[in-house]
Design a protein around this motif. Structure first.
Motif, PDB file in Angstrom:
ATOM      1  N   PRO A  90      62.939  40.400  33.482  1.00 53.86           N
ATOM      2  CA  PRO A  90      62.692  41.754  32.999  1.00 53.86           C
ATOM      3  C   PRO A  90      61.221  42.158  33.093  1.00 53.86           C
ATOM      4  O   PRO A  90      60.901  43.351  33.049  1.00 53.86           O
ATOM      5  N   GLU A  91      60.344  41.192  33.260  1.00 51.30           N
ATOM      6  CA  GLU A  91      58.930  41.496  33.447  1.00 51.30           C
ATOM      7  C   GLU A  91      58.656  42.163  34.800  1.00 51.30           C
ATOM      8  O   GLU A  91      57.530  42.608  35.046  1.00 51.30           O
ATOM      9  N   SER A  92      59.653  42.254  35.662  1.00 53.61           N
ATOM     10  CA  SER A  92      59.457  42.894  36.964  1.00 53.61           C
ATOM     11  C   SER A  92      58.899  44.301  36.823  1.00 53.61           C
ATOM     12  O   SER A  92      58.098  44.739  37.641  1.00 53.61           O
ATOM     13  N   ILE A  93      59.338  45.004  35.800  1.00 51.20           N
ATOM     14  CA  ILE A  93      58.873  46.383  35.624  1.00 51.20           C
ATOM     15  C   ILE A  93      57.366  46.410  35.400  1.00 51.20           C
ATOM     16  O   ILE A  93      56.660  47.209  36.020  1.00 51.20           O
ATOM     17  N   THR A  94      56.851  45.554  34.548  1.00 51.63           N
ATOM     18  CA  THR A  94      55.417  45.574  34.247  1.00 51.63           C
ATOM     19  C   THR A  94      54.595  44.759  35.240  1.00 51.63           C
ATOM     20  O   THR A  94      53.401  45.004  35.400  1.00 51.63           O
ATOM     21  N   LYS A  95      55.217  43.812  35.924  1.00 54.79           N
ATOM     22  CA  LYS A  95      54.490  43.010  36.900  1.00 54.79           C
ATOM     23  C   LYS A  95      54.503  43.649  38.284  1.00 54.79           C
ATOM     24  O   LYS A  95      53.901  43.125  39.212  1.00 54.79           O
ATOM     25  N   SER A  96      55.220  44.748  38.425  1.00 58.66           N
ATOM     26  CA  SER A  96      55.145  45.576  39.619  1.00 58.66           C
ATOM     27  C   SER A  96      54.531  46.895  39.154  1.00 58.66           C
ATOM     28  O   SER A  96      53.547  46.900  38.426  1.00 58.66           O
ATOM     29  N   THR A  97      55.132  48.008  39.509  1.00 61.60           N
ATOM     30  CA  THR A  97      54.622  49.321  39.105  1.00 61.60           C
ATOM     31  C   THR A  97      55.721  50.038  38.332  1.00 61.60           C
ATOM     32  O   THR A  97      56.758  50.385  38.918  1.00 61.60           O
ATOM     33  N   ASN A 127      67.042  43.552  23.003  1.00 58.68           N
ATOM     34  CA  ASN A 127      67.662  42.742  21.959  1.00 58.68           C
ATOM     35  C   ASN A 127      67.139  41.306  21.950  1.00 58.68           C
ATOM     36  O   ASN A 127      67.904  40.347  21.844  1.00 58.68           O
ATOM     37  N   ASN A 128      65.816  41.183  22.102  1.00 58.88           N
ATOM     38  CA  ASN A 128      65.153  39.878  22.039  1.00 58.88           C
ATOM     39  C   ASN A 128      65.773  38.836  22.991  1.00 58.88           C
ATOM     40  O   ASN A 128      65.950  37.675  22.649  1.00 58.88           O
ATOM     41  N   GLY A 129      66.084  39.283  24.194  1.00 54.68           N
ATOM     42  CA  GLY A 129      66.622  38.389  25.216  1.00 54.68           C
ATOM     43  C   GLY A 129      68.133  38.390  25.335  1.00 54.68           C
ATOM     44  O   GLY A 129      68.682  37.948  26.340  1.00 54.68           O
ATOM     45  N   LEU A 145      69.765  40.017  28.453  1.00 58.74           N
ATOM     46  CA  LEU A 145      69.652  39.166  29.644  1.00 58.74           C
ATOM     47  C   LEU A 145      70.654  38.025  29.574  1.00 58.74           C
ATOM     48  O   LEU A 145      71.386  37.764  30.540  1.00 58.74           O
ATOM     49  N   TYR A 146      70.706  37.345  28.443  1.00 61.58           N
ATOM     50  CA  TYR A 146      71.636  36.219  28.299  1.00 61.58           C
ATOM     51  C   TYR A 146      73.084  36.672  28.505  1.00 61.58           C
ATOM     52  O   TYR A 146      73.870  35.975  29.152  1.00 61.58           O
ATOM     53  N   ASN A 147      73.436  37.833  27.965  1.00 63.62           N
ATOM     54  CA  ASN A 147      74.801  38.350  28.119  1.00 63.62           C
ATOM     55  C   ASN A 147      75.117  38.659  29.574  1.00 63.62           C
ATOM     56  O   ASN A 147      76.230  38.379  30.047  1.00 63.62           O
ATOM     57  N   ALA A 148      74.163  39.247  30.301  1.00 64.36           N
ATOM     58  CA  ALA A 148      74.390  39.552  31.721  1.00 64.36           C
ATOM     59  C   ALA A 148      74.603  38.274  32.520  1.00 64.36           C
ATOM     60  O   ALA A 148      75.512  38.187  33.361  1.00 64.36           O
ATOM     61  N   PRO A 177      61.156  36.331  25.643  1.00 62.60           N
ATOM     62  CA  PRO A 177      62.314  35.427  25.614  1.00 62.60           C
ATOM     63  C   PRO A 177      63.076  35.360  26.939  1.00 62.60           C
ATOM     64  O   PRO A 177      64.268  35.100  26.958  1.00 62.60           O
ATOM     65  N   TRP A 178      62.371  35.617  28.040  1.00 65.96           N
ATOM     66  CA  TRP A 178      63.032  35.698  29.339  1.00 65.96           C
ATOM     67  C   TRP A 178      62.676  34.543  30.265  1.00 65.96           C
ATOM     68  O   TRP A 178      62.826  34.638  31.486  1.00 65.96           O
ATOM     69  N   ARG A 179      62.202  33.438  29.715  1.00 67.78           N
ATOM     70  CA  ARG A 179      61.849  32.283  30.530  1.00 67.78           C
ATOM     71  C   ARG A 179      63.117  31.559  30.989  1.00 67.78           C
ATOM     72  O   ARG A 179      64.194  31.701  30.407  1.00 67.78           O
ATOM     73  N   SER A 180      62.956  30.735  32.001  1.00 70.20           N
ATOM     74  CA  SER A 180      64.074  29.909  32.482  1.00 70.20           C
ATOM     75  C   SER A 180      64.673  29.106  31.336  1.00 70.20           C
ATOM     76  O   SER A 180      65.898  29.071  31.158  1.00 70.20           O
ATOM     77  N   ALA A 181      63.813  28.464  30.542  1.00 74.43           N
ATOM     78  CA  ALA A 181      64.289  27.640  29.429  1.00 74.43           C
ATOM     79  C   ALA A 181      65.059  28.468  28.407  1.00 74.43           C
ATOM     80  O   ALA A 181      66.045  27.997  27.837  1.00 74.43           O
TER      81      ALA A 181
END
Length: 187
Positions: free
Chosen positions: A108-115, A134-136, A139-142, A172-176
């Motif tokens: 999800p950091e793609s938005i801020t790590k790109s433009t 929702n604090n990660g 992403l976990y649900n998807a 809360p979006w790390r691989s771990a």
């Protein structure tokens, strides 16, 4: 590369976990097109967009995604206008009698790590997202939905192919984090 590997075994899958099209002069000069040409020639089977795939704007990203023969997979890259994933969440590959599903995940950091404006319409409303809320849990649900769908489709193994951070600021979006909050992944 794929041809050389296939000399040893028929069961070869060439995977890219993102950021392939940016970072070198060859990518920058062609806005990623030369890199996609190389990926097609080499024979990539599975690809996940990274945050830098979006660096040339959304129109160019979609041009690249159409040109990439393997296409992209991503369980959590969403078109917020339809609330549906932009790409298939996983890709199934069969090796003899064994089915392996590759589940694509992009940070999800793609938005801020790109433009950020690349993910917005002309009024500034976000029209693309990465299940960041929702604090990660979004992403976990998807990712869990993709795992469950792959298993229902007959996957013997489910592998995560993720472009995710591993440093503290990426929580809360790390691989771990993803691994700890989903079930059914083989690796």
């Amino acid at each position: 590369y794929a041809a050389e590997m296939r000399k040893a075994t028929d069961y070869v899958t060439l995977v890219d976990v993102g950021d392939a099209v940016q970072g070198a002069a060859l990518g920058t000069l062609s806005k990623g097109e030369y890199i996609v040409d190389i990926m097609n020639q080499v024979g990539y089977d599975v690809a996940v967009p990274g945050n830098h795939e979006f660096d040339y704007g959304m129109d160019q990203f979609f041009n690249l995604s159409k040109a990439l023969k393997s296409g992209y997979i991503c369980a959590n890259f969403m078109d917020l206008r339809t609330n549906k994933p932009v790409f298939d969440a996983y890709k199934m590959v069969t090796y003899g009698d064994t089915k392996v599903a590759y589940v694509g995940i992009d940070t999800p950091e793609s938005i801020t790590k790109s433009t950020p404006t690349y993910f917005q319409d002309n009024t500034g409303k976000f029209i693309y997202g990465f299940c960041a809320g929702n604090n990660g849990k979004e992403l976990y649900n998807a990712v869990q939905s993709a795992i469950d769908a792959a298993k229902t489709a007959g996957a013997d193994y489910v592998l995560a192919v993720g472009h995710l951070g591993d440093d503290a600021q990426s929580a809360p979006w790390r691989s771990a984090d993803v691994i700890a909050n989903v079930s059914g992944l083989t690796a």
